[in-house]
Write an enzyme that holds these catalytic residues in place. Structure first.
Site, PDB file in Angstrom:
ATOM      1  N   TYR A 178       0.824  -1.215   0.000  1.00  0.00           N
ATOM      2  CA  TYR A 178       0.000   0.000   0.000  1.00  0.00           C
ATOM      3  C   TYR A 178       0.858   1.266   0.000  1.00  0.00           C
ATOM      4  CZ  TYR A 178      -4.724  -1.810   0.710  1.00  0.00           C
ATOM      5  OH  TYR A 178      -5.946  -2.389   0.541  1.00  0.00           O
ATOM      6  N   LYS A 200       2.634 -15.397   1.658  1.00  0.00           N
ATOM      7  CA  LYS A 200       2.764 -16.076   0.362  1.00  0.00           C
ATOM      8  C   LYS A 200       4.245 -16.427   0.229  1.00  0.00           C
ATOM      9  CE  LYS A 200       1.150 -17.435  -3.657  1.00  0.00           C
ATOM     10  NZ  LYS A 200       0.267 -18.609  -3.803  1.00  0.00           N
ATOM     11  N   ASP A 255      -6.645  -6.939   3.767  1.00  0.00           N
ATOM     12  CA  ASP A 255      -7.739  -6.207   3.112  1.00  0.00           C
ATOM     13  C   ASP A 255      -8.704  -7.199   2.477  1.00  0.00           C
ATOM     14  OD1 ASP A 255      -9.155  -4.024   1.893  1.00  0.00           O
ATOM     15  OD2 ASP A 255      -8.116  -4.516   0.015  1.00  0.00           O
ATOM     16  N   ASP A 308     -12.607  -8.752   4.022  1.00  0.00           N
ATOM     17  CA  ASP A 308     -13.878  -8.647   3.284  1.00  0.00           C
ATOM     18  C   ASP A 308     -14.504 -10.024   3.117  1.00  0.00           C
ATOM     19  OD1 ASP A 308     -13.821  -5.904   2.964  1.00  0.00           O
ATOM     20  OD2 ASP A 308     -14.183  -5.966   0.795  1.00  0.00           O
TER      21      ASP A 308
END
Ligand code: IPM
Ligand code: MG
Length: 374
Positions: free
Chosen positions: A146, A196, A252, A256
């Site tokens: 980000y 990851k 993020d 959701d």
């Protein structure tokens, strides 16, 4: 000693923000009577509303109000009206991200709670969510892809190309890992860290650092999942998770997903915390996990619960009033258990009643009043 006055920067923002904020303020006023808490609310414009009135998504007067406060109660920003502005002037990039960075709000706590009485609102099969669940997503919020530099769209001999940089310092991973382990210690002592590591160097450092921090918390059982696998497991067996720790981008996305599995974004609160001020309390920004929902803005049908529960998190983490926070959480649950439903969680079950934003707020205020007379 006189009681402290808690200064709160109130930033309703755009879309449904102002409607749901109204209900959260009414709820705060009702606990202020019962628990004798003094608030000083300083309401300011942010996001698209601030662009329209003052020409900037995060005007100086708004930032100053936040600087002078003990916490920020945030609504939501953005909407189609401002989507064609240059990227850096849009409400999300121009207000939300700078606020997070400016106040070093590196720890984003997103509780995803599926109330047993709302399992029908989940799009996931009933046998998977039966009995409800409660998962806390701890998301790193001021680092990673980000904010890493360079971040730009460039030209070279092959034409335009875009660069975003994912960078994490060990110290950034360590501090968010401590938040996650401490949260796990207060819950069921089970932490799942997401990365990851099979592709990204960031993932390798993330995993090694979280492992190292786990040495300080021998009672917490830690496991690691690759983010793609986590996306599957969360939907397959959400009840098996307790605390999830994730870097900014993965958090993020997974938060959701968890919100959707829980039934409605309209129920989910979130807190973004900075460094512990030394007394166990944090400067923080509190906001619903859902967005500004421009499609239903102004209709008085939005679910105010997420905003109200965000106010409860503020009482707990920034103001040290956990009793008042419990009273709010219990009142929300009691109103839901009594069958009061906004449109997003309504399914015409017997004994339920479909209400608007204000009526939902009324029901919660009434529950708090009832609790106080017990
Ligand atoms: C969130 C939002 C923001 C984010 C957007 C609006 C910039 O999706 O808070 O999850 O990506 O962090
Ligand atoms: Mg998001």
């Amino acid at each position: 000693m006189s009681k402290p006055v808690h200064r709160i920067a109130v930033l309703p923002g755009d879309g449904i923000g102002p409607e749901v904020m109204n209900e959260a303020l009414r709820v705060l006023k009702s606990v202020s009577c019962k628990f004798e808490i003094d608030f000083d609310f300083n309401e300011q414009l942010v996001g698209g509303a601030a662009i329209d009135e003052l020409g900037s998504p995060l005007p100086e007067v708004t930032l100053n109000a936040c600087r002078e406060s003990d916490a920020i109660l945030f609504g939501s920003v953005g909407g189609p009206k401002w989507e064609s502005l240059p990227p850096d002037q849009q409400p999300e990039r121009g207000a939300l991200l700078p606020l997070r960075k400016h106040f070093s709000l590196f720890a984003n706590l997103r509780p995803s709670v599926c109330f047993p009485s709302l399992v029908h609102a989940s799009p996931v099969r009933a046998d998977i969510v039966k009995g409800g669940f409660n998962v806390l997503c701890v998301r790193e919020l001021t680092g990673g892809i980000y904010f890493g530099e360079p971040k730009e769209i460039r030209n070279d001999e092959k034409g335009r190309h875009a660069v975003d940089t994912m960078r994490y310092h060990e110290s950034e991973i360590e501090r968010i890992a401590h938040v996650a382990f401490r949260s796990a210690m207060e819950r069921s002592k089970k932490l799942t860290s997401i990365d990851k590591a099979n592709v990204l160097r960031n993932g390798i450092l993330w995993r090694e650092t979280v492992e190292a921090v786990s040495g300080d918390y021998p009672e917490v059982s830690l496991d690691h999942l690759y983010v793609d696998n986590a996306a599957m497991q969360l939907i397959r067996r959400p009840r098996d998770f307790d605390v999830i720790l994730a870097p900014n981008l993965f958090g993020d996305i997974l938060s959701d997903e968890m919100a959707m599995i829980a039934g409605s974004l309209g129920m989910l609160a979130s807190s973004s915390l900075g460094i512990d001020k030394g007394d166990g309390l944090y400067f923080g920004m509190y906001e619903p996990s859902g967005g500004s929902a421009p499609d239903i803005a102004g209709e008085g049908i939005a679910n105010p619960c997420a905003q109200i529960l965000s106010a409860s998190l503020m009482l707990r983490y920034s103001l040290g009033h956990s009793e008042a926070a419990d009273a709010i959480d219990n009142a929300v649950r009691a109103a839901i258990d009594e069958g009061i439903r906004t449109a997003d969680i309504y399914t015409s079950e017997q004994g339920t009643q479909r209400v608007g934003t204000k009526e939902m707020g009324d029901a919660i205020v009434e529950e708090i009043r009832k609790e106080s007379s017990n």
